[in-house]
Structures are given as C-alpha cells and as structure tokens.
Design an enzyme around this catalytic site. Structure first.
Site, mmCIF file in Angstrom:
data_model
loop_
_atom_site.group_PDB
_atom_site.id
_atom_site.type_symbol
_atom_site.label_atom_id
_atom_site.label_comp_id
_atom_site.label_asym_id
_atom_site.label_seq_id
_atom_site.Cartn_x
_atom_site.Cartn_y
_atom_site.Cartn_z
ATOM 1 N N THR A 1 35.514 33.535 43.852
ATOM 2 C CA THR A 1 36.762 32.885 43.470
ATOM 3 C C THR A 1 36.879 31.481 44.055
ATOM 4 O OG1 THR A 1 39.186 33.039 43.684
ATOM 5 C CG2 THR A 1 37.868 34.019 45.448
ATOM 6 N N ALA A 2 37.671 30.655 43.383
ATOM 7 C CA ALA A 2 38.000 29.335 43.919
ATOM 8 C C ALA A 2 39.087 29.425 44.978
ATOM 9 C CB ALA A 2 38.439 28.394 42.796
ATOM 10 N N ASP B 1 36.952 35.611 32.842
ATOM 11 C CA ASP B 1 37.819 35.389 31.685
ATOM 12 C C ASP B 1 37.648 33.992 31.106
ATOM 13 O OD1 ASP B 1 40.448 33.483 32.550
ATOM 14 O OD2 ASP B 1 39.276 34.355 34.170
ATOM 15 N N ASP C 1 34.970 37.436 39.053
ATOM 16 C CA ASP C 1 35.982 36.405 39.227
ATOM 17 C C ASP C 1 37.297 37.096 39.588
ATOM 18 O OD1 ASP C 1 37.425 33.882 38.852
ATOM 19 O OD2 ASP C 1 38.061 34.714 36.935
ATOM 20 N N ASP D 1 41.041 35.504 39.488
ATOM 21 C CA ASP D 1 42.217 35.217 38.668
ATOM 22 C C ASP D 1 41.965 35.517 37.194
ATOM 23 O OD1 ASP D 1 43.257 34.336 41.030
ATOM 24 O OD2 ASP D 1 43.255 32.206 40.509
#
Length: 260
Positions: A113-114, A181, A8, A10
């Site tokens: 990631t988004a 996270d 991921d 962020d």
C-alpha cells in the site's frame, strides 16, 4: 521457491481509502483541522467513485509527511486503535477469505500500500497475514522528520518493493498473485504470474479483459455513494467529525473482520 500473494489495500482489501481513517484519528489527536478532515472526506468520496489519480495521491503523500513532521513515533503508534476501528469494519470478507486460501495453499500473503509502513504492518498482524509493505518515513531520535525513507510505494514503487522482497525472501514471482482495483497498480500486477483485478476501475478492467486476467467484482457501494457522499460530507462538515460519514458508507454486512 514458493509463490506469494500481494494485496493492495484501498478499494481492494477494504472499501474506500485508509487515509480517511488516519485523518479522522489525527483530527481527534489534534494533528489536523476540521477543514482538512472535510477535504480528505470529500477526496475519499471521489476516490470511491472514480479511483485514484497520480496528482491526488502525490498531494496526499506530501500532506501526510508534512503533518507528521515533528511528531513522536510513539504518539502516532498510539493512534493505531482509532485508525483500525475505522478500517476493520470495511474489510472485504471475500478478499480476506481469498488471502487465507493462499496461506492454506502454502503462499505467504502481504499487504502492499501507499499508506504508511506502520499501518501496513499493524493491519497485517491484526488480519493474521504475513507482512505489510508501505511508505516509510524518516525517523530521527524517535521523531518523524517529514521526509521519506524509501521509495514511494505507488505505481512502479510497488513493483520495486515486491521485487526487493522476493529477492530477500526467496519468493518465486512467476508463481505469485497480485490483487488490485486500479490501473495505477499495473506495474505490480505485471510483476507476478497471476494478476487479479478486484472491483476494477475502467482502465484496469479493460486491460484485465484483454489479457484474460481473473476479475472479482462484488462492490455495490458506488451507486449508493452518488448520493450518500453528499449527505456524508454535509454531516461531517456540520459537526460529525468524519464519524457520521464513515458510518453512512459502511455496508450492511458486518463481520470481522467483515473486512479484508
């Protein structure tokens, strides 16, 4: 078949939210207002303290898609150096070294990631990783339409994207790793044989402890943000244009790539 490692972005590979740095570059390019930039900066502070929310992420996705509607692909690509200048100093060295260790062990490494597919790919290239998976936006005649061009790479969407990649590339997911996270990435983490929680939020930490997953914890920025967020927000709204706030949140260590 060999396994792979999926990271991921962020709060896992980098401190805070990459969307803030896209917004700052968009502001400089005249694509968003200072008020919108200030809203995104404050959203980043809350994200750093409390983690992501489904509502907040969906709203951000819609804002990004609407903000790029009608924009030429080449113009957003030219924002790349400005966006990366904000992200690269925030890469977690510990996580980047983890990624390189996977490569040295024969596993390919991907950012999931988004954020946009373009950002994921460029960042992966700069960090010498093997690829990026992100949100795809529809393009017609070199211009963004403001519509999605695939599933939103968030929650189950990340798991879908990883499974599709594994099928195409012959990746053994039972021998693969996933790092995040956030509780929102549990679908992605349950897709692989070796999930790893990185500076986890409370919900993810609870699951990780119950299931015996490895936990990496080294982010000490949360406590400082309780007061720096307020100071940074005032600086941004008062004329810092986001730069002062971003500088205030940078950790003392540098490096490359001192970042993920």
């Amino acid at each position: 078949m060999a396994g792979a490692a999926f990271f991921d972005l962020d709060k896992t590979l980098m401190e805070g939210s990459s969307a803030l740095h896209f917004g700052r570059a968009a502001y400089r390019a005249g694509m968003v207002s200072r008020r919108q930039l200030a809203r995104d900066a404050w959203a980043n502070v809350k994200f750093r303290l409390n983690g992501s929310t489904d509502q907040g992420t969906d709203e951000l996705r819609e804002r990004i898609l609407s903000s790029i509607a009608g924009q030429r692909v080449v113009d957003l690509s030219r924002m790349g150096p400005d966006v990366l200048s904000g992200i690269l100093p925030l890469i977690y060295r510990e996580v980047l070294e983890e990624a390189y260790a996977h490569q040295d062990a024969g596993r390919r490494v991907f950012i999931v990631t988004a954020a946009s597919q373009e950002l994921a790919e460029v960042l992966a290239q700069v960090l010498v990783l093997d690829g990026g998976i992100g949100m795809r936006s529809e393009v017609r005649d070199g211009v963004y339409t403001g519509k999605p061009a695939g599933p939103f790479t968030y929650r189950e969407g990340k798991a879908v994207a990883i499974r599709e990649l594994a099928t195409r590339e012959g990746i053994d997911l039972s021998e693969s790793y996933a790092y995040s996270d956030s509780e929102s990435d549990l679908p992605m983490m349950r897709t692989v044989g070796h999930p790893v929680a990185v500076n986890p939020d409370r919900a993810l930490e609870r699951v990780a402890r119950e299931e015996g997953w490895r936990i990496m914890r080294f982010d000490k920025l949360g406590r400082r943000l309780k007061w720096l967020g307020v100071v940074g927000g005032v600086a941004l709204i008062g004329g810092g244009g986001g730069y002062a706030a971003a500088r205030a949140r940078r950790p003392s260590r540098r490096g490359i790539l001192s970042r993920r």
